[in-house]
Design a protein around this motif. Structure first.
Motif, PDB file in Angstrom:
ATOM      1  N   ILE A 378       0.724  -1.260  -0.105  1.00 22.31           N
ATOM      2  CA  ILE A 378       0.034   0.064   0.026  1.00 22.31           C
ATOM      3  C   ILE A 378       0.852   1.302  -0.030  1.00 22.31           C
ATOM      4  N   LEU A 379       1.916   1.177   0.755  1.00 20.12           N
ATOM      5  CA  LEU A 379       2.732   2.516   0.914  1.00 20.12           C
ATOM      6  C   LEU A 379       3.480   2.516  -0.592  1.00 20.12           C
ATOM      7  N   PHE A 380       4.004   1.696  -1.160  1.00 26.09           N
ATOM      8  CA  PHE A 380       4.634   1.545  -2.563  1.00 26.09           C
ATOM      9  C   PHE A 380       3.716   2.403  -3.331  1.00 26.09           C
ATOM     10  N   ARG A 381       2.432   1.987  -3.266  1.00 31.83           N
ATOM     11  CA  ARG A 381       1.473   2.661  -4.236  1.00 31.83           C
ATOM     12  C   ARG A 381       0.994   4.108  -4.093  1.00 31.83           C
ATOM     13  N   PHE A 382       0.897   4.459  -2.683  1.00 32.05           N
ATOM     14  CA  PHE A 382       0.191   5.710  -2.390  1.00 32.05           C
ATOM     15  C   PHE A 382       1.191   6.782  -1.983  1.00 32.05           C
ATOM     16  N   ILE A 383       2.352   6.652  -1.374  1.00 29.06           N
ATOM     17  CA  ILE A 383       2.992   7.419  -1.011  1.00 29.06           C
ATOM     18  C   ILE A 383       3.765   8.559  -2.101  1.00 29.06           C
ATOM     19  N   PRO A 384       3.984   7.783  -3.287  1.00 34.29           N
ATOM     20  CA  PRO A 384       4.209   8.894  -4.565  1.00 34.29           C
ATOM     21  C   PRO A 384       3.068   9.828  -4.893  1.00 34.29           C
ATOM     22  N   ILE A 385       1.836   9.498  -4.709  1.00 33.22           N
ATOM     23  CA  ILE A 385       0.642  10.347  -4.821  1.00 33.22           C
ATOM     24  C   ILE A 385       0.441  11.532  -3.872  1.00 33.22           C
ATOM     25  N   TYR A 386       0.688  11.247  -2.622  1.00 30.95           N
ATOM     26  CA  TYR A 386       0.572  12.287  -1.417  1.00 30.95           C
ATOM     27  C   TYR A 386       1.976  12.931  -0.893  1.00 30.95           C
ATOM     28  N   SER A 387       2.976  12.393  -1.136  1.00 32.44           N
ATOM     29  CA  SER A 387       4.210  12.935  -0.820  1.00 32.44           C
ATOM     30  C   SER A 387       5.153  12.911  -1.903  1.00 32.44           C
ATOM     31  N   PRO A 388       5.069  13.155  -3.114  1.00 34.66           N
ATOM     32  CA  PRO A 388       5.833  12.977  -4.023  1.00 34.66           C
ATOM     33  C   PRO A 388       7.298  13.455  -3.929  1.00 34.66           C
ATOM     34  N   TRP A 389       8.279  12.817  -4.553  1.00 35.66           N
ATOM     35  CA  TRP A 389       9.677  13.239  -4.290  1.00 35.66           C
ATOM     36  C   TRP A 389      10.299  13.149  -5.768  1.00 35.66           C
TER      37      TRP A 389
END
Length: 407
Positions: A378-389
């Motif tokens: 889940i973190l792999f999928r959604f971290i880039p959406i809400y905390s992009p780097w």
């Protein structure tokens, strides 16, 4: 702030109190389940009592945002420390499992206010370029205390018995609360004191984020908290005593500490996903390996691997929360965000206790490992959406990623 020099003002106001608080937590963690067993509780009930600490944190998260927003960090810390001290005394003097559970509940309530106040302070005081290092340093100092705590607790246990861990925790809660009570609230908190949002309104506004990225936060909380129930119960199953269990915790806490600050550096350089996902993968593998341990050495090895995963994850949830929190309602949003993680911290040990009542303990441990692997996905999928780097170059300092995603 620039570089590590910019974190120096936080040493006495945040990091040292976190270490002292962690010493108390670390000393008490291995003995909660063992004290429950000593009072006549079954393995399942002992796991549930450990989970009550997480329940207290969940219940504390509900009003914590409004408390911190209205009264400020300083007064919130004083009140939370007082409640925590009472809770530890109840654990220390408990004569029945239900009394121990009441004490555990009170300490969880205090932990919620304490954690939110410090996270909110760091989110206000530290720029995004140092944020992960600040959060990981905060977590590292807490982990330093959590490393020293079981070792100190083991020494006190040898003198006064298993409840010596609670005695160390009482001193830690009182001393850390006194140190933090000397710190004034940041000017921004006073300026924003008149702007409040209710927790239900925060949950409605950010329901998509909390249902996706928040689910990963929940599973990370479950995986991280479950070791406080799983390791002592598995050690007791193997016939280890309280002092040996404390040493097992200490071994895991040592590598946990060593991984904390480097994890923050990597997050500041490569982004949050770079560390969050491997953290849960390692934790998941360690849980799957635990049922194969059969003596002090093998369970110690598993505890070290588990400590590596936990150390990598130190500061991840706090950093993500600071990244996505709207400045105008920071404390209230962070309360909702912490609710996801703290719900997992309650559900993990609770699930271990509930499963242990109907299936072998090894199967319950394996289920936690599976939950950790799901959380990594889940973190792999959604971290880039809400905390992009790297952060979007056009982002306004007052407009965090979540507001753009959920607009």
């Amino acid at each position: 702030m620039s570089g590590e020099t910019g974190l120096k003002p936080l040493v006495t106001t945040v990091f040292v109190p976190a270490a002292i608080f962690g010493i108390g937590q670390g000393a008490a963690a291995p003995v909660m389940a063992l004290t429950a067993r000593e009072l006549g509780a079954s393995v399942a009930v002992s796991g549930l009592i450990v989970a009550v600490v997480g329940l207290g944190a969940v219940l504390g998260d509900l009003p914590a945002g409004r408390i911190v927003a209205r009264f400020g960090e300083r007064r919130s810390i004083i009140g939370g420390s007082a409640v925590g001290a009472v809770g530890v005394l109840v654990c220390l003097l408990a004569q029945t499992p239900w009394m121990l559970g009441v004490g555990a509940l009170l300490t969880g309530l205090a932990n919620a206010v304490w954690g939110l106040a410090r996270q909110s302070y760091l989110a206000d005081a530290v720029p995004i370029g140092l944020r992960a290092r600040a959060m990981s340093s905060f977590a590292a100092m807490w982990r330093l205390g959590f490393f020293v705590g079981p070792l100190l607790g083991a020494a006190v246990i040898l003198v006064v018995g298993a409840r010596g861990g609670f005695l160390v925790q009482f001193v830690g809660v009182v001393l850390s609360g006194w140190l933090m009570s000397r710190v004034p609230d940041p000017p921004r908190r006073r300026a924003a004191a008149s702007r409040h949002a209710t927790l239900p309104s925060i949950l409605r506004r950010h329901r998509k984020l909390l249902a996706t990225l928040g689910a990963g936060s929940l599973l990370m909380g479950a995986a991280r908290a479950s070791r406080e129930a799983v390791l002592p119960l598995w050690a007791a199953y193997l016939g280890l005593d309280a002092a040996q269990v404390s040493l097992v915790f200490g071994a895991g806490a040592a590598v946990d500490l060593l991984c904390s600050y480097p994890a923050g550096q990597f997050m500041d350089r490569y982004g949050r996903r770079f560390i969050a996902v491997p953290s849960l993968l390692v934790i998941g593998v360690s849980y799957l390996a635990l049922p194969f341990s059969h003596d002090l050495l093998s369970i110690g090895v598993v505890a070290v691997v588990m400590g590596i995963g936990n150390g990598l994850g130190n500061g991840v949830i706090m950093t993500l929360g600071a990244d996505i929190a709207p400045p105008a309602t920071r404390a209230e949003f962070l309360a909702a965000w912490r609710l996801t993680h703290d719900t997992g911290m309650f559900a993990g040990p609770f699930g271990v206790g509930a499963l242990a009542a109907v299936v072998p303990l090894g199967a319950a441990v394996a289920a936690v490992g599976g939950a950790a692997l799901l959380g990594a996905t889940i973190l792999f999928r959604f971290i880039p959406i809400y905390s992009p780097w790297p952060p979007a170059a056009t982002a306004s300092p007052d407009s965090p990623p979540l507001e753009k995603q959920e607009a």
